[in-house]
Structure formats: structure tokens, C-alpha cells
Design a protein around this motif. Structure first.
Motif, PDB file in Angstrom:
ATOM      1  N   PHE A 317      67.294  69.649  -2.651  1.00 34.37           N
ATOM      2  CA  PHE A 317      66.354  68.519  -1.901  1.00 34.37           C
ATOM      3  C   PHE A 317      65.877  69.487  -0.959  1.00 34.37           C
ATOM      4  O   PHE A 317      66.953  70.335  -0.226  1.00 34.37           O
ATOM      5  N   SER A 318      64.571  69.621  -0.416  1.00 35.37           N
ATOM      6  CA  SER A 318      64.377  70.708   0.375  1.00 35.37           C
ATOM      7  C   SER A 318      64.882  70.481   1.728  1.00 35.37           C
ATOM      8  O   SER A 318      65.137  71.448   2.463  1.00 35.37           O
ATOM      9  N   GLY A 319      65.362  69.304   2.125  1.00 39.16           N
ATOM     10  CA  GLY A 319      66.034  69.109   3.590  1.00 39.16           C
ATOM     11  C   GLY A 319      67.561  69.510   3.645  1.00 39.16           C
ATOM     12  O   GLY A 319      67.926  69.777   4.603  1.00 39.16           O
ATOM     13  N   GLY A 321      68.729  72.081   1.169  1.00 42.53           N
ATOM     14  CA  GLY A 321      68.731  73.473   0.692  1.00 42.53           C
ATOM     15  C   GLY A 321      69.582  73.642  -0.128  1.00 42.53           C
ATOM     16  O   GLY A 321      69.185  72.939  -1.420  1.00 42.53           O
ATOM     17  N   TYR A 322      70.642  74.456  -0.091  1.00 38.54           N
ATOM     18  CA  TYR A 322      71.551  74.862  -1.066  1.00 38.54           C
ATOM     19  C   TYR A 322      72.626  73.982  -1.393  1.00 38.54           C
ATOM     20  O   TYR A 322      73.770  74.288  -1.784  1.00 38.54           O
ATOM     21  N   GLN A 323      72.814  73.089  -0.459  1.00 33.27           N
ATOM     22  CA  GLN A 323      74.063  72.297  -0.225  1.00 33.27           C
ATOM     23  C   GLN A 323      73.802  70.809  -0.950  1.00 33.27           C
ATOM     24  O   GLN A 323      72.727  70.458  -1.232  1.00 33.27           O
TER      25      GLN A 323
ATOM     26  N   ASN B 433      60.306  69.843  -5.556  1.00 28.69           N
ATOM     27  CA  ASN B 433      61.160  69.152  -4.629  1.00 28.69           C
ATOM     28  C   ASN B 433      61.991  69.779  -3.535  1.00 28.69           C
ATOM     29  O   ASN B 433      62.805  69.179  -2.646  1.00 28.69           O
ATOM     30  N   THR B 434      61.846  71.251  -3.554  1.00 32.50           N
ATOM     31  CA  THR B 434      62.801  71.884  -2.728  1.00 32.50           C
ATOM     32  C   THR B 434      62.392  73.420  -2.678  1.00 32.50           C
ATOM     33  O   THR B 434      61.496  73.765  -3.743  1.00 32.50           O
TER      34      THR B 434
END
Lengths: 474, 474
Positions: A317-319, A321-323, B433-434
Motif C-alpha cells: 500500500f502506498s501509505g 511502502g515496504y512495510q 496501489n503503491t
């Protein structure tokens, strides 16, 4: 979308490509599990959820044969459950909406029908209604999935031995000028044993020749309740599967189709937590078949597939990131369907404020509105603003910058519920892109006799083409 | 995220599960193609684009062996290109950022190194810089992918025969206190033939013992230009691949790794049209290897994989529902990287208005601002409003409801460019989405000798484990 072009490799004869020509051995016991709306994203998020919360894996992802299947319909790149159900059940592409007939309306024959003709017993199980698209693709022949009552009547033509799961859509034929009355009443008249409670279900025995077993408690639209919402009084898909085995086992074997039909429904609604539990519910049903296969290792085949992906679920999810924080889905206690009535008292109370509904969100989703802002479930200012705005819109008081915004944000669902579930997904590092299906290929997995035939990349029609050659007499 | 749990099926011995124990035959010529950021969504949208616009298929989707590979890193569910490159190259999980060392910093050995030890020639090709994470995973051993100059120096330790594609990041070691000067100058001193123009590239011959061949024209950050932006003066990834074959063919065979590294970059930027052409560029390179394999059918293996999915690309979009219009991507003429300088004169002109930039959008994306509102490329009121708002924001004049909105909408990229490419994707029935990677498994495909070993579900580390057993002497 037409069929995949294979010009480059025309003439190749490497194992796995040339399905049709190959001879295969018949199989006594054949299970076909279909996750409606289930592709790799739904499977992977569930695998990781189980890994993080229970330190275990997802059986369907661990089966020894794994491949993927393209899903397109005859008339669309993005399919629906009727066209894809027909492809999986009958082995032919058809138009969206059509059941058991090809794109020209010609009648098709399903794996289940072939199995029945070969003296196998046949069971059709689904967590949605039994005349919904996917189960109906195995016994119906109708140009439109909407002709629910006519489709239900075809149950009796099928001569199949067991139908179980939800009830029937348009059960009384209210929308049909030629109604013959309630489908379950008709079934009883025709000699079916029909159960609608748990005691009846428990009492079912192989001596009951034809059975329709309906969930004792309904979710929405005559379906079984969601796994996340079930209690001990409910019958799970796994329990229905065990019963199917108990009822249908015989010397000629059986073909049992089990659909996890509500994965799709909550992917349409972009409800990630319920989706995960529906996939687990289907996996638990596969485990029942898997345990049966241990007792009949040379005679059992289990195939697991999906009919299409739903929702454009993304493991990122863009919000965030990689987490990823997929374990946070554990905070979600109920499906959107059970949340909506709890929320309605606030929605319909003109005096209610967003503050009033916060305790419900804390109870059902673990959202924290006070305390440590570093708590993973703390609702920050941005999220609170989104929730508050959606609360107004849900109550008819909000505005939109454009109609398109409303469609893209909420897809016709309740704005507040959608926002609650969106935040639940986003906090877990997940996101969705659509309220419809997508064209992502689905994962297809298999275990047991002939399982190796279901690996590799294939088309959804290949599943039926291959299974039809296996449900015959030895 | 730890390794996948397999408790349920522990002890299973069905073909395809137990990779490590199996004996396999050595292969003379081994190709490994890696699409950075390429998973099934990127492959399927490209397949459908080619189907609709050129009535042909995507070769990598038609290879006879198809499976998928999980990608997680030692420390994260969502991996990066260093950890995934190390997994694919060396066969071990490691932490994000680490190259050629495990999670404890222990040195690993790559397929390429094993091949070299077995007297094969080795070529490392990439459309991005040659010390970027993916190519570097095959020769470097560094706890951080950021140590670009030190990584570049390891090229000389590798003793590999060919490096080709982009140039080197931090080529002069400006960020390194112990710099030894320009990497290409050092290479020449060490006896490498270094080419930086097309004439030099064309003149390369097997008599050139060690070669570094750099793109004559740069895209961003020392990479090759995007396929969509190339002209006849450029060297394509396919041409680099053909040159690698011509230079490295010898009686002991070769190992050639080719990375399509910029699929990832434009998936980060959510640029669907450029992504499709990057996948085609990689597919064209695979076709070169495929043609070579036709001449050496018993001695060649081609494996194609991705290192992770990027962008959360969805073959569907809430605004278009069940409809897809992927052929509309053909209207897009340039990558975001080449669009930005064209747009900058409007962005930086205080007097420019949104109307002024419309002709550029019509020219490069086919957007129609006048005429028939039913034209598929007509920009409706909603889209025009989004573009106009993004134009203001791009020029520093816009406002946001929250910082989170800015991040989620544009991910740090130029707001106007992002909105142009978002509308291009959405009009085609696609969505993202990201701006980061996702944990979706990647498709892994293979053709030729031992190809069947690469089907099924596997982990990305299995690719290296298996290939290492194949690049040995017969």
C-alpha cells in the motif's frame, strides 16, 4: 479477448503443453475446490496471516502441484463467475452471464455430468446459494445466470446426489411466470431428503439417497454465514465437505465440487479480514479432503483453483511502502455484513455523532482513538478525518467533488463501512483497486493421483478438459 | 517474515517438491532473464496489449514450463532488489539492501561464480547500471547496495567476461574516500575492451577477451533508455543479448544473466505504457536466446523470472468495472522520464495555464479535450479537474487535505505527471496501489534442457540452488 496465441511455440511437445492429446488414468475420488474471487493475492495474504498469527501454513499453497490459469471469457478480458464457472465445469469459453452453454448457446456437458454418467456419486457444495453461478455451472444450461428459478429446477434434472451449503435464490419463483412453488418443497416431493437445521444435517446418512442440506443460519442473500462470523451452531464448509464424503463414498467413487463462494463477495466489498477467514474456511475444507486422500492415496485427486481475482487486492500500500503488518487483521472481529446492522443505529440516528460510533470501532476493529499515538491501531488525524467525512456521507450529509469520486471511493457501498474496512486493510499494509473482478490469472493447485497434470500455466478450460478424462470408469 | 512453513506436508515426496536432493544434468548454455518489478500483472497486461494491438503473444508466457516463486526477504515480507537478487543469484535469503552476503554478512557464491569456476564464460547484462542491485548480486559481496563504487570494483575481482547495458553508478567514486578513479578508465587499464558508442559495440568480437559495453545514450541515472523512447541509434536489450551470445559462445558454454531493470522503475512511477514496452523489450531479448536454443536444442536452458512485483498493478479499475481497454495504452508515446522535460517549460513558466499544456497531452497521450465526448480518449470533466488541480500542485500552488493525501496520490513524484499517467492507465482499465514493491509472488518460466525443474510453486532461492547444479562441467 480471444484465445491466447501460441504461434511462436506451435509444434512444441514439451510435457505440460499438450494437454488434450495425453492419456490419463481414471481416478475414483475427485475433489474440485473453487475459491470464487481467489487468486494469488488472496492466497498469499492468508498464508502470511496464518504464518504471523498461528505459525502455520496454508494447505492449498503447499500442495505439490502448483500452476496458474488464465480466466478470460469469450467476450471479455475480465470474466464473471458464470463464464469462468462454465469454463472450469465444462471446458469451454462462453460469454459473461452464460451457464453451461457456449457463446452460441449450445449446451455443454460438465465434469459432474460425465462423472454421473460413469456411475459416480456427485456432490455440489457452495457457501453461497446452490443456484448461484459457480455451482450452477455444474448442472445448469441457461444463457443467463439471472434466471434463478429455472436454474434451480435443473437441480432435479441433474440427478446429482447431494447439494449442500446455502439455500436457493428466488426459491419460490416470484420472478418466474411458470413457478411450481418452493424449490425445497418440490425437492421433498421428488424424494430428496432436505435438511435446514443442524440436527437434520447431523442425522444425514448414506441411506438418504438424494440430499439437499441447507445452512441452519443464513448470511446475506441465502448464503452461509462468513467464517469470521460463525459460531458453533453453524455448519462450516469443512463440515459440509466431511458430510459429503460420508454420504457419497461408494465403490464407484465420487466427484465433489466445493465452492468458497463468499471470498468473492467480501473482495467486492474490499473487506480484507473477512476475505482471509473465507480463504481459511476453504482451506479447512480442502484439509478434510486431504485427510480422506491419506486413506485412499492411490485413488484420490484434489484440485484447487479460483474462478477469477476480485478487488485488485495488493500485498502492499502506498501509505505503508515496504512495510507489511498483516497480523493486524486479527483486530477485525466481524465481516462488513455483520458490521452494517451494528452501525445502522448510529447511521439512522440523526443525533448521533462520529464520536458516538468510536466505541463500536474499538470493539470490532481494535481502533484506538486515545492513548499512545505509536500504538499500531491508533487512528491518526488523517484517518480520523477520513472516517468522520465518510460518516457524514453515509448519513446523506456529505458532499463529493464529483460523482466519479463517489464511485471510485465507495463503489456503491456504504461510505462509512467502506472507509472503516479500507483503513483496516491499509493499516495492515494492504490495498484494493476495484470493486469488480480483475483479469489476474488464478493459482491452480493439486494433490494426489494425476496431480502433476494441473501444474504449469494453463487456461481455466483445461481444468475441465482434463478432469473429464479422469472421472470415467477404470 | 520467516521461511514458509511446510509442517502439514512434511515428508511428502511428490515430484516438484524436493528440489535439493535431485540429480540434474549439466547444461552447456544457460540464460537467466530477470524482469525487475515484473510479476504476473506486468506479464498479463503486456500479453493482452500484444494480443489486441499486434495479434501476437508474449513469448515468456508461452514457454512450456511455468510456475511462480515467493520473494520475501529474510527481514521483510516485501523484498527489495538486493535481497531478491541475492536470493536468485546465490540461493540464500538475506536482508533487504544486502548483496551476495547472507543475513549474518557471510559471503555467498553466485550461479555466475560457479559457472566461471567451471570454465564457462559469463556475461552480466542489465538495462540499468551494472553495479545496481540485481546485476551486482551476481558478482558483489557487500552488506549495502548503496556502496556503489566498492561494488563496481568487484567487477574486476569477478573475472567475468562481459558486462553490458548501462554504465556504473558513482562511476568516479565521488562518495568513496578510497576512490581509484573512473571505473571505465580502470577497466581499460586492466585490459578490458570498453565501448560507449554503437560503432565500438558493433566492432566487438570474440577476440576481445574482457568486455564492458555501455549504452551509447543514457536514460536516467546511467541506465539504457526506455524501450518506448528508443530510436535506431540505441542498442536494445535484445541486441546486447545477441552480442553476448556472439562473444561468449565457446566449447565450455556460457552463463548469461539479462536484467530488464527498468520495468521496476516505471512501475514505481505507475507508468503503465512504459512498463508494457519494457516487458516487450525483455521478451525480445528472451526471443534472441530462444532462437539460439533452436540451434542448440539439447544444450540450452532459458529461465525467466522476476525479483518482485512493483506498484500493485491491477488488471482492473474501480472506474471501469468489468471493462478493459488495454489497447488504449498505444496512445502513449513516451515514458514519464521523457515527458518530464517536455512538461518542465510549462511547469516553470509562471504565466502558463493548464490550457497551454493540453496540446502536449494530445500529442503524447492522445488525450482529446474537444470534440466527441464518446471518443475513448476524451478527457471528461472529472479527469480535466484532476489534471488541472495536479497542474496547480505541480507548480507549488495547490493545497492538500493532508500530507498523507500527497504521499498516497503522488508518492513524491511530480503531481501533474503522475496524474497524466494515472489517467492513461485508468482509461485502459488499469490501476496501481503503491509506489513501492509488493509481496505478490512472481512468475517463473523456463524453456529447454531441464526446463521442467522450474515449474510449480517455489521460492526465489530455489532458482539459484537448481541452476548452480546445472552450470557445472558435464
Amino acid at each position: 479477448m480471444k484465445k491466447m496465441l501460441c504461434s511462436v511455440l506451435a509444434g512444441l511437445s514439451v510435457a505440460g503443453v499438450a494437454w488434450a492429446a495425453e492419456d490419463v488414468a481414471p481416478v475414483k475420488y475427485v475433489f474440485l475446490f473453487i475459491g470464487d474471487g481467489m487468486s494469488m493475492p488472496q492466497r498469499m495474504v492468508t498464508q502470511e496471516y496464518l504464518n504471523l498469527t498461528e505459525k502455520r501454513g496454508l494447505l492449498i499453497n503447499e500442495l505439490p502441484s502448483q500452476g496458474f490459469s488464465t480466466t478470460f471469457a469469450a467476450d471479455q478480458f475480465i470474466t464473471d463467475s458464470a463464464a469462468s464457472g462454465t469454463a472450469i465445469a465444462c471446458g469451454s469459453k462462453t460469454n459473461c452471464g452464460a451457464l453451461g452453454v457456449d457463446a452460441n448457446g449450445n449446451r455443454l456437458e460438465s465434469i459432474a455430468t460425465v462423472a454421473k454418467k460413469n456411475d459416480k456419486k456427485v456432490g455440489i457444495l457452495s457457501s453461497v446459494t446452490l443456484n448461484h453461478a459457480t455451482p450452477a455451472a455444474f448442472y445448469s444450461h441457461n444463457v443467463s445466470r439471472s434466471n434463478l428459478y429455472d436454474i434451480a429446477l435443473e437441480v432435479f434434472d441433474s440427478n446429482f446426489d447431494l447439494f449442500a451449503g446455502g439455500t436457493f435464490g428466488d426459491i419460490n419463483g416470484k420472478n418466474n411466470p411458470n413457478t411450481k412453488g418452493n424449490i425445497l418443497d418440490l425437492a421433498r416431493e421428488k424424494g430428496y431428503t432436505v435438511t435446514t437445521d443442524k440436527a437434520g444435517f447431523d442425522a444425514l446418512a448414506p441411506s438418504d439417497k438424494k440430499v439437499i442440506a441447507v445452512t441452519p443460519r443464513f448470511g446475506e442473500a441465502g448464503s452461509m454465514p462468513y467464517s469470521i462470523d460463525m459460531n458453533d451452531a453453524d455448519i462450516t464448509l469443512a463440515q459440509f465437505t466431511q458430510k459429503a464424503i460420508d454420504l457419497l463414498d461408494n465403490e464407484n467413487g465420487f466427484f465433489i465440487m466445493v465452492e468458497g463462494g463468499k471470498i468473492d463477495w467480501m473482495c467486492h466489498a474490499n473487506d480484507a479480514g473477512t476475505t482471509v477467514h473465507e480463504v481459511i474456511g476453504l482451506d479447512d475444507a480442502v484439509r478434510v479432503a486431504y485427510n480422506f486422500a491419506q486413506q485412499h492415496p492411490d485413488d484420490t485427486l484434489i484440485v484447487v483453483t479460483g474462478d477469477h481475482e476480485t478487488g485488485g487486492l495488493t500485498l502492499g500500500f502506498s501509505g505503508t511502502g515496504y512495510q507489511s503488518f498483516i497480523e493486524r487483521l486479527k483486530n477485525q472481529k466481524i465481516s462488513m455484513i455483520e458490521f452494517l446492522p451494528l452501525y445502522s443505529k448510529f447511521k439512522n440516528d440523526a443525533k448521533a455523532t462520529f464520536d458516538d460510533v468510536k466505541p463500536l470501532l474499538t470493539e470490532q476493529f481494535g481502533f484506538k482513538f486515545d492513548g499512545d499515538a505509536k500504538d499500531p491501531m491508533f487512528i491518526n488525524e488523517y484517518e480520523a478525518k477520513k472516517l468522520s467525512e465518510a460518516f457524514s456521507r453515509s448519513r446523506g450529509n456529505g458532499t463529493y467533488s464529483a460523482n466519479e469520486d463517489k464511485l471510485i471511493l465507495y463503489g456503491g457501498y456504504d461510505p462509512f463501512a467502506m472507509t472503516v474496512y479500507e483503513i483496516m486493510a491499509n493499516k495492515s499494509g494492504l490495498a484494493w483497486n476495484t470493486f469488480a473482478h480483475t483479469a489476474l490469472p488464478v493459482a491452480t493447485s493439486a494433490y494426489g493421483k494425476n496431480a502433476e497434470k494441473f501444474g504449469n500455466m494453463s487456461d481455466n478450460t483445461d481444468i475441465a478438459k482434463r478432469l473429464k478424462t479422469m472421472v470415467v470408469k477404470p
